[in-house]
Scaffold this active site. Structure first.
Site, PDB file in Angstrom:
ATOM      1  N   ARG A  35      -0.796  -6.559  13.240  1.00  0.00           N
ATOM      2  CA  ARG A  35       0.512  -7.208  12.868  1.00  0.00           C
ATOM      3  C   ARG A  35       1.347  -6.911  14.397  1.00  0.00           C
ATOM      4  NH1 ARG A  35       1.525  -4.113   7.118  1.00  0.00           N
ATOM      5  NH2 ARG A  35       0.906  -5.867   5.812  1.00  0.00           N
ATOM      6  N   GLY A  89     -11.634  -0.971  -6.931  1.00  0.00           N
ATOM      7  CA  GLY A  89     -10.628  -1.647  -7.141  1.00  0.00           C
ATOM      8  C   GLY A  89     -11.037  -3.011  -6.911  1.00  0.00           C
ATOM      9  N   ALA A  90     -10.773  -3.868  -7.869  1.00  0.00           N
ATOM     10  CA  ALA A  90     -11.288  -5.404  -7.561  1.00  0.00           C
ATOM     11  C   ALA A  90      -9.867  -6.290  -7.771  1.00  0.00           C
ATOM     12  CB  ALA A  90     -12.259  -5.675  -8.788  1.00  0.00           C
ATOM     13  N   GLY A  91      -8.764  -5.762  -7.283  1.00  0.00           N
ATOM     14  CA  GLY A  91      -7.559  -6.553  -7.363  1.00  0.00           C
ATOM     15  C   GLY A  91      -7.565  -7.393  -6.186  1.00  0.00           C
ATOM     16  N   ILE A 123      -6.790  -7.025  -2.849  1.00  0.00           N
ATOM     17  CA  ILE A 123      -7.574  -6.702  -1.652  1.00  0.00           C
ATOM     18  C   ILE A 123      -8.917  -6.357  -1.996  1.00  0.00           C
ATOM     19  CG2 ILE A 123      -7.524  -4.875   0.222  1.00  0.00           C
ATOM     20  CD1 ILE A 123      -4.884  -4.071  -0.150  1.00  0.00           C
ATOM     21  N   HIS A 144       1.591   5.782   7.797  1.00  0.00           N
ATOM     22  CA  HIS A 144       1.774   4.307   7.439  1.00  0.00           C
ATOM     23  C   HIS A 144       3.203   4.107   6.681  1.00  0.00           C
ATOM     24  CE1 HIS A 144       0.489   0.297   6.635  1.00  0.00           C
ATOM     25  NE2 HIS A 144       0.321   0.349   5.283  1.00  0.00           N
ATOM     26  N   ASP A 195     -14.135  -1.809 -11.130  1.00  0.00           N
ATOM     27  CA  ASP A 195     -12.548  -1.626 -11.467  1.00  0.00           C
ATOM     28  C   ASP A 195     -12.685  -0.778 -12.976  1.00  0.00           C
ATOM     29  OD1 ASP A 195      -9.979  -2.087 -12.362  1.00  0.00           O
ATOM     30  OD2 ASP A 195     -10.006  -3.276 -10.371  1.00  0.00           O
ATOM     31  N   ARG A 230       6.446   2.473  -0.198  1.00  0.00           N
ATOM     32  CA  ARG A 230       5.234   2.923  -0.432  1.00  0.00           C
ATOM     33  C   ARG A 230       5.202   4.314  -1.287  1.00  0.00           C
ATOM     34  NH1 ARG A 230       4.910   0.746   4.853  1.00  0.00           N
ATOM     35  NH2 ARG A 230       3.388  -0.969   4.899  1.00  0.00           N
ATOM     36  N   ASN A 253      -0.278   6.737  -8.208  1.00  0.00           N
ATOM     37  CA  ASN A 253      -1.461   6.512  -7.275  1.00  0.00           C
ATOM     38  C   ASN A 253      -2.243   7.831  -7.070  1.00  0.00           C
ATOM     39  OD1 ASN A 253      -1.039   3.751  -7.767  1.00  0.00           O
ATOM     40  ND2 ASN A 253      -0.676   3.603  -5.369  1.00  0.00           N
TER      41      ASN A 253
HETATM   42  N1  APR Z   1     -10.278   3.238 -10.798  1.00  0.00           N
HETATM   43  C1  APR Z   1     -10.675   1.956 -10.013  1.00  0.00           C
HETATM   44  N2  APR Z   1      -9.724   0.802  -9.952  1.00  0.00           N
HETATM   45  C2  APR Z   1      -8.493   1.169 -10.450  1.00  0.00           C
HETATM   46  C3  APR Z   1      -8.093   2.350 -10.922  1.00  0.00           C
HETATM   47  C4  APR Z   1      -9.074   3.361 -11.234  1.00  0.00           C
HETATM   48  N3  APR Z   1      -8.922   4.485 -11.743  1.00  0.00           N
HETATM   49  N4  APR Z   1      -6.872   2.132 -11.423  1.00  0.00           N
HETATM   50  C5  APR Z   1      -6.316   0.997 -11.109  1.00  0.00           C
HETATM   51  N5  APR Z   1      -7.285   0.311 -10.470  1.00  0.00           N
HETATM   52  C6  APR Z   1      -7.542  -0.908 -10.009  1.00  0.00           C
HETATM   53  C7  APR Z   1      -6.576  -1.997 -10.838  1.00  0.00           C
HETATM   54  O1  APR Z   1      -7.200  -2.285 -12.285  1.00  0.00           O
HETATM   55  C8  APR Z   1      -6.709  -3.308  -9.853  1.00  0.00           C
HETATM   56  O2  APR Z   1      -7.528  -4.296 -10.178  1.00  0.00           O
HETATM   57  O3  APR Z   1      -6.880  -1.222  -8.781  1.00  0.00           O
HETATM   58  C9  APR Z   1      -6.843  -2.566  -8.645  1.00  0.00           C
HETATM   59  C10 APR Z   1      -5.625  -2.731  -7.630  1.00  0.00           C
HETATM   60  O4  APR Z   1      -5.370  -4.043  -7.227  1.00  0.00           O
HETATM   61  P1  APR Z   1      -4.170  -4.763  -7.243  1.00  0.00           P
HETATM   62  O5  APR Z   1      -3.154  -4.301  -8.305  1.00  0.00           O
HETATM   63  O6  APR Z   1      -4.273  -6.295  -6.987  1.00  0.00           O
HETATM   64  O7  APR Z   1      -3.599  -3.977  -5.947  1.00  0.00           O
HETATM   65  P2  APR Z   1      -3.850  -4.520  -4.347  1.00  0.00           P
HETATM   66  O8  APR Z   1      -2.968  -5.623  -3.712  1.00  0.00           O
HETATM   67  O9  APR Z   1      -5.281  -5.107  -4.271  1.00  0.00           O
HETATM   68  O10 APR Z   1      -3.692  -3.278  -3.445  1.00  0.00           O
HETATM   69  C11 APR Z   1      -3.990  -2.019  -3.846  1.00  0.00           C
HETATM   70  O11 APR Z   1      -3.534  -1.131  -1.861  1.00  0.00           O
HETATM   71  O12 APR Z   1      -2.431  -1.879   0.051  1.00  0.00           O
HETATM   72  C12 APR Z   1      -2.467  -0.755  -0.889  1.00  0.00           C
HETATM   73  O13 APR Z   1      -0.163  -0.601  -1.877  1.00  0.00           O
HETATM   74  C13 APR Z   1      -1.323  -1.058  -2.192  1.00  0.00           C
HETATM   75  O14 APR Z   1      -1.944   0.837  -3.452  1.00  0.00           O
HETATM   76  C14 APR Z   1      -2.014  -0.735  -3.392  1.00  0.00           C
HETATM   77  C15 APR Z   1      -3.499  -1.031  -3.246  1.00  0.00           C
END
Ligand code: APR
Length: 319
Positions: free
Chosen positions: A158, A14-16, A18, A182, A38, A95, A102
């Protein structure tokens, strides 16, 4: 596949929001070489973030390698995997509303980790956290000591922030831990909160403590409401990095996290937030402390909610 890196290898799935912050923090701390992974549709974002972070390395003086990828061959053999794959919340969502989407994503990630990183220490951040950790453990088959959820460090952090702010003391002197799932019924254990070793109850009025407990429980939602487009990312990333550091450096830190309970606190075969000792063996021990009747009752309520979510996750996994 043979390890190609000489440093510990850290894979971030996941390169979002977080994921990007995890990569930056792990690089700054020189925890190891990093793969920011990702899905193919988002590979260029992973690559762009990795390149951007690499280009700050001279400024910070770190030598870690960072690569963006959508290929699990690059993840193979990672020592630590931190999973943020999945949707974040939008305003008005709990959540739990993320479960349907998810759980599918976590199943995909876990089946890939089963193949590519069976010996890694896996930290799950995706929500709903406790059900996602369960899904990861069940689908990947990775041993329970090596699958853990990040929530308690964040929730405690927190709580500690609100206490330090209210009392006007250094955050360094505040200690506390938060138990349970959580969710909004998490259990900040006020009896074990102290400031410089002094119990919180001697320093703050009950009404103020109660307000901080409530604000901590709703802490994630408060940020979602402010951001409007997603959920918190700096503090969640920092919290998971503390857990990864404890494992990589065998620190034997006592950190609250979603760990597999095997009878502790009367909970069995359930991932719930508890104080855990983290070192080179992963979760080396779940630490059981005495709780007041009220806190034990609150923990039972929170755990029963976790159990319901796990049952829901199981139904979806069976489909
Ligand atoms: N494999 C890899 N990455 C994936 C997949 C997958 N199958 N499906 C989705 N992703 C990637 C998305 O493409 C996206 O880049 O996961 C990333 C999630 O990033 P954000 O949408 O920015 O979410 P973020 O704020 O990082 O939170 C991620 O952590 O705290 C929890 O509730 C939050 O469930 C969420 C997770």
């Amino acid at each position: 596949m043979a390890r190609t890196f000489t440093r510990p290898k850290i894979a971030l799935i996941g390169a979002g929001q977080i994921g990007g912050n995890l990569a930056f923090m792990a690089a700054q701390k020189q925890l190891g070489d990093i793969v920011l992974f990702d899905i193919p549709q988002n590979e260029s974002v992973a690559q762009g973030k990795a390149l951007d972070i690499c280009q700050s390395s001279w400024v910070y003086g770190y030598d870690a390698k960072i690569k963006g990828s959508a290929n699990y061959d690059d993840v193979a053999g990672a020592d630590v995997v931190i999973v943020t794959a999945g949707l974040p919340r939008k305003p008005g969502m709990s959540r739990d509303d993320l479960l349907d989407t998810n759980v599918k994503i976590m199943k995909d990630v876990a089946s890939n980790l089963k193949k590519h990183t069976p010996d890694a220490f896996v930290i799950v951040i995706s929500n709903p956290l406790d059900a996602m950790v369960y899904t990861m453990a069940k689908v990947s088959g990775i041993k329970p000591s090596h699958v853990v959820g990040m929530a308690g460090v964040l929730d405690s952090s927190r709580f500690n922030h609100f206490v330090a702010e209210k009392l006007g003391v250094s955050i360094e002197d505040v200690q506390s831990f938060v138990l349970g799932g959580h969710g909004d019924d998490m259990v900040p254990v006020v009896d074990y909160c102290s400031v410089g070793g002094v119990p919180l109850a001697q320093l703050m009025a009950k009404a103020d403590i109660d307000a901080i407990v409530e604000r901590t429980r709703k802490g994630g939602g408060e940020i979602v409401a402010l951001l409007k487009t997603g959920s918190a990312y700096y503090a969640p990333a920092a919290s998971a990095i503390a857990m990864a550091e404890a494992y990589i450096h065998d620190k034997k830190r006592v950190l609250p996290c979603a760990a597999m309970c095997t009878g502790q606190y009367g909970l069995k075969d359930l991932y719930v937030g508890v104080p855990a000792l983290i070192g080179k063996g992963g979760v080396e021990k779940v630490i059981e402390v005495k709780l007041s009747d009220a806190d034990k009752k609150a923990l039972d309520v929170s755990a029963s909610h976790v159990k319901e979510l796990v049952d829901e996750a199981n139904k979806r996994l069976a489909l």
